[in-house]
Design a protein around this motif. Structure first.
Motif, PDB file in Angstrom:
ATOM      1  N   ASN A  70       0.832  -1.211   0.000  1.00  0.00           N
ATOM      2  CA  ASN A  70       0.000   0.000   0.000  1.00  0.00           C
ATOM      3  C   ASN A  70       0.864   1.258   0.000  1.00  0.00           C
ATOM      4  N   TRP A  71       1.951   1.229   0.774  1.00  0.00           N
ATOM      5  CA  TRP A  71       2.839   2.387   0.818  1.00  0.00           C
ATOM      6  C   TRP A  71       3.536   2.601  -0.525  1.00  0.00           C
ATOM      7  N   VAL A  72       4.046   1.526  -1.110  1.00  0.00           N
ATOM      8  CA  VAL A  72       4.716   1.631  -2.416  1.00  0.00           C
ATOM      9  C   VAL A  72       3.722   2.149  -3.460  1.00  0.00           C
ATOM     10  N   GLY A  73       2.451   1.766  -3.327  1.00  0.00           N
ATOM     11  CA  GLY A  73       1.419   2.240  -4.249  1.00  0.00           C
ATOM     12  C   GLY A  73       1.185   3.731  -4.180  1.00  0.00           C
ATOM     13  N   THR A  74       1.594   4.369  -3.097  1.00  0.00           N
ATOM     14  CA  THR A  74       1.447   5.826  -2.992  1.00  0.00           C
ATOM     15  C   THR A  74       2.593   6.571  -3.668  1.00  0.00           C
ATOM     16  N   ARG A  80       0.746   2.692 -10.775  1.00  0.00           N
ATOM     17  CA  ARG A  80       0.072   1.830 -11.756  1.00  0.00           C
ATOM     18  C   ARG A  80       0.488   0.372 -11.595  1.00  0.00           C
ATOM     19  N   PHE A  81       1.778   0.139 -11.342  1.00  0.00           N
ATOM     20  CA  PHE A  81       2.258  -1.235 -11.163  1.00  0.00           C
ATOM     21  C   PHE A  81       1.564  -1.888  -9.971  1.00  0.00           C
ATOM     22  N   VAL A  82       1.508  -1.195  -8.840  1.00  0.00           N
ATOM     23  CA  VAL A  82       0.903  -1.751  -7.632  1.00  0.00           C
ATOM     24  C   VAL A  82      -0.591  -1.992  -7.846  1.00  0.00           C
ATOM     25  N   ALA A  83      -1.271  -1.073  -8.504  1.00  0.00           N
ATOM     26  CA  ALA A  83      -2.698  -1.255  -8.773  1.00  0.00           C
ATOM     27  C   ALA A  83      -2.925  -2.489  -9.651  1.00  0.00           C
ATOM     28  N   GLY A  84      -2.106  -2.657 -10.669  1.00  0.00           N
ATOM     29  CA  GLY A  84      -2.220  -3.835 -11.532  1.00  0.00           C
ATOM     30  C   GLY A  84      -1.890  -5.119 -10.796  1.00  0.00           C
ATOM     31  N   LYS A  86      -2.146  -5.668  -7.533  1.00  0.00           N
ATOM     32  CA  LYS A  86      -3.243  -5.971  -6.607  1.00  0.00           C
ATOM     33  C   LYS A  86      -4.441  -6.553  -7.352  1.00  0.00           C
ATOM     34  N   ALA A  87      -4.728  -6.018  -8.527  1.00  0.00           N
ATOM     35  CA  ALA A  87      -5.845  -6.544  -9.324  1.00  0.00           C
ATOM     36  C   ALA A  87      -5.580  -7.992  -9.718  1.00  0.00           C
ATOM     37  N   LYS A  88      -4.329  -8.294 -10.082  1.00  0.00           N
ATOM     38  CA  LYS A  88      -3.978  -9.668 -10.449  1.00  0.00           C
ATOM     39  C   LYS A  88      -4.133 -10.593  -9.248  1.00  0.00           C
ATOM     40  N   LEU A  89      -3.672 -10.152  -8.079  1.00  0.00           N
ATOM     41  CA  LEU A  89      -3.820 -10.966  -6.870  1.00  0.00           C
ATOM     42  C   LEU A  89      -5.294 -11.168  -6.533  1.00  0.00           C
TER      43      LEU A  89
END
Length: 163
Positions: A70-74, A80-84, A86-89
């Motif tokens: 979540n922190w890296v996603g900020t 975009r990488f973290v959002a993708g 998380k969506a894959k997971l």
């Protein structure tokens, strides 16, 4: 990129290189085993080192993985990488939930992109699985993945000839 990192790490020794490469998310044991074999290491050297290296960070990922993700996603370059990711997971969550520990074992064992010990730890965290049971499933999955990667690195006949 990873072969350059591996060659740089070889300065510290093949064994250290295999351990460090297997600790890297998304590369893990699946990348360390073929690199160790390519470096001329025997299977009985490569597998335990890659296994150990792959599992060292997993307890931390089980306890802190979601918070770190979540922190890296900020951070702007990684949003975009973290959002993708998380969506894959999340898309794989239903399969893992259906079979719980066996599902997590299979998720980690299959050497496919986006699976592995790191991803398995994050899925277990998202599913709120008990940490001990998740760790056992992940550890078993890493053993299976190591054997699969050993066979892929040496060829099936090459593995048979090892014994």
């Amino acid at each position: 990129m990873f072969s350059g990192l591996f060659n740089w790490l070889l300065g510290a020794g093949r064994e250290i290189a295999v351990i460090v490469i297997s600790m890297v998310p998304l590369v893990e044991l699946r990348g360390a085993v073929p690199l160790g074999v390519a470096a001329g290491m025997e299977w009985f050297e490569v597998l335990p080192l890659a296994y150990l290296g792959n599992l060292i960070p997993i307890p931390f990922a089980l306890f802190f993985g979601e918070k770190v993700l979540n922190w890296v996603g900020t951070l702007r370059p990684f949003t975009r990488f973290v959002a993708g990711y998380k969506a894959k997971l999340e898309s794989k969550k239903a399969k893992v939930t259906k079979y719980a520990r066996i599902g997590l074992f299979l998720f980690v064992a299959v050497p496919a992109p986006g699976t592995g010990a790191w991803s398995g730890a994050l899925v277990a965290t998202l599913l709120e699985m008990p940490k001990g049971k998740a760790m056992l499933s992940i550890a078993g999955g890493v053993v299976a993945a190591g054997l699969i990667m050993l066979a892929a690195s040496n060829g099936v006949l090459g593995v048979v000839n090892m014994f």
